[in-house]
Design an enzyme around this catalytic site. Structure first.
Site, mmCIF file in Angstrom:
data_model
loop_
_atom_site.group_PDB
_atom_site.id
_atom_site.type_symbol
_atom_site.label_atom_id
_atom_site.label_comp_id
_atom_site.label_asym_id
_atom_site.label_seq_id
_atom_site.Cartn_x
_atom_site.Cartn_y
_atom_site.Cartn_z
ATOM 1 N N ALA A 1 0.839 -1.200 0.000
ATOM 2 C CA ALA A 1 0.000 0.000 0.000
ATOM 3 C C ALA A 1 0.874 1.250 0.000
ATOM 4 C CB ALA A 1 -0.887 0.007 1.242
ATOM 5 N N ASP A 2 0.375 2.337 -0.603
ATOM 6 C CA ASP A 2 1.052 3.624 -0.456
ATOM 7 C C ASP A 2 0.244 4.466 0.541
ATOM 8 O OD1 ASP A 2 -1.114 4.698 -1.813
ATOM 9 O OD2 ASP A 2 -0.050 4.948 -3.704
ATOM 10 N N SER A 3 0.719 5.698 0.779
ATOM 11 C CA SER A 3 0.080 6.494 1.841
ATOM 12 C C SER A 3 -1.382 6.798 1.510
ATOM 13 C CB SER A 3 0.864 7.780 2.086
ATOM 14 O OG SER A 3 0.913 8.546 0.913
ATOM 15 N N LEU A 4 -1.677 6.974 0.220
ATOM 16 C CA LEU A 4 -3.082 7.218 -0.156
ATOM 17 C C LEU A 4 -3.939 5.987 0.100
ATOM 18 C CD1 LEU A 4 -3.410 9.086 -3.557
ATOM 19 C CD2 LEU A 4 -4.092 9.866 -1.301
ATOM 20 N N ASP A 5 -3.360 4.805 -0.159
ATOM 21 C CA ASP A 5 -4.111 3.567 0.098
ATOM 22 C C ASP A 5 -4.511 3.474 1.561
ATOM 23 O OD1 ASP A 5 -4.082 2.326 -2.481
ATOM 24 O OD2 ASP A 5 -1.984 1.815 -2.183
#
Lengths: 245, 78
Positions: B35-39
């Site tokens: 996951a990235d920070s937006l996820d």
């Protein structure tokens, strides 16, 4: 090229000259358009002229609850907003030393804060669908400044900074955020200028003519299209060369 | 496995598009599930929607693994 069939667009300020031209062109290219404005009769007239694929969304952008409701209603009624054109804007001009708190607050509220709130309502669903085009109509004076328009210029410059930040945050979701900065465009407002004023303005424009609404609408169509998918965080200046930035 | 754990895992699987067998309680959203920070923001919003709970920002910052999310929601709903 630039086919918007199946796309849903919401255009704010669609009863103003520029907003109407943008809405007409997006509709002509196949998009379903949501027309926002405050003048219901004018919205209805435009919607009935466009016929299919046009819905009206009256709302007062200086009312925060109204802005939220507009976002929710457009998302629900259109079945997802793919293209958001934040075009609505007001001016309350006056020299800075005489500018009232009210004139400052009104312009910032409608031009900048309502754009933030409406965009926030619609961005998350765009991210989820992995497609979105957010197009903010700013102005050449956001970058050059203009005497008598400190509030307006601040709001329009704010849109550019906002767009660059949001563009970076959501680029991986295939949602682009760009600005269009019109120069002098023929409109009811510029129609009121006298000959001397017009001459002075034209003297500063290499193309020696004012822009037309169609010039701005064409820029909006490009930024809304699939073809512009690799363009984000940009400000497209459409001003006949009067400012080369 | 509790019903909450089941639903949390389903959201994670759907949102991140990862294999179900990777979504174990010890899995870190960012380090293990890509996951990235937006996820992570979107996952928290999805949990809020699914369970009708509010997850404040400071609590969201401490939800790093699938197990953290399950524990938070179980506690919020207790």
């Amino acid at each position: 090229m630039f086919d918007l069939t199946g796309r849903k667009a919401l255009v704010t300020g669609a009863t103003g000259g520029l907003g109407e031209e943008i809405a007409r062109l997006l509709h002509k290219q196949g998009a379903t358009v949501g027309l926002h404005g405050t003048r219901v009769e004018k919205l209805e007239a435009l919607a009935s002229e466009l016929g299919d694929r046009a819905t009206i969304f009256p709302a007062n952008l200086s009312d925060r609850a109204d802005v939220k409701a507009l976002g929710e209603k457009a998302e629900a009624d259109l079945g997802g907003v793919d293209i958001l054109v934040n075009n609505a804007g007001i001016t309350k001009d006056g020299l800075f030393v005489r500018m009232s708190d009210e004139d400052w607050d009104n312009v910032l509220e409608v031009n900048l804060t309502s754009m933030f709130r409406l965009t926030r309502e619609l961005t998350h669903p765009m991210m989820r669908r992995r497609f979105g085009r957010i197009i903010n109509i700013t102005s050449v004076v956001a970058v050059t400044g203009n005497p008598g328009q400190a509030n307006y210029c601040a709001s329009k410059a704010g849109m550019i900074g906002f767009s660059k930040s949001l563009a970076q945050e959501i680029a991986t979701r295939n949602v682009t955020v760009n600005c269009i900065a019109p120069g002098f465009i023929e409109s009811a407002m510029t129609g009121k200028l006298n000959e001397k004023q017009k001459e002075a303005i034209l003297g500063a424009i290499p193309m020696k003519r004012m822009g037309a609404g169609a010039d701005i609408a064409a820029a909006a169509l490009y930024l809304a299209s699939n073809e512009a998918g690799y363009v984000t965080g940009q400000t497209l200046h459409v001003n006949g060369g009067m400012a080369m930035i | 496995m509790s019903d909450i754990a089941e639903r949390v895992k389903k959201i994670v699987i759907d949102h991140l598009g990862v294999d179900a067998d990777k979504v174990v309680e010890g899995a870190s959203f960012i380090d293990d599930l890509g996951a990235d920070s937006l996820d992570t923001v979107e996952l928290v919003m999805a949990f809020e929607e699914e369970f009708g709970v509010e997850i404040p920002d400071d609590a969201a910052d401490s939800i790093l693994t699938v197990g953290d999310a399950i524990k938070f929601i179980e506690k919020a709903q207790a």
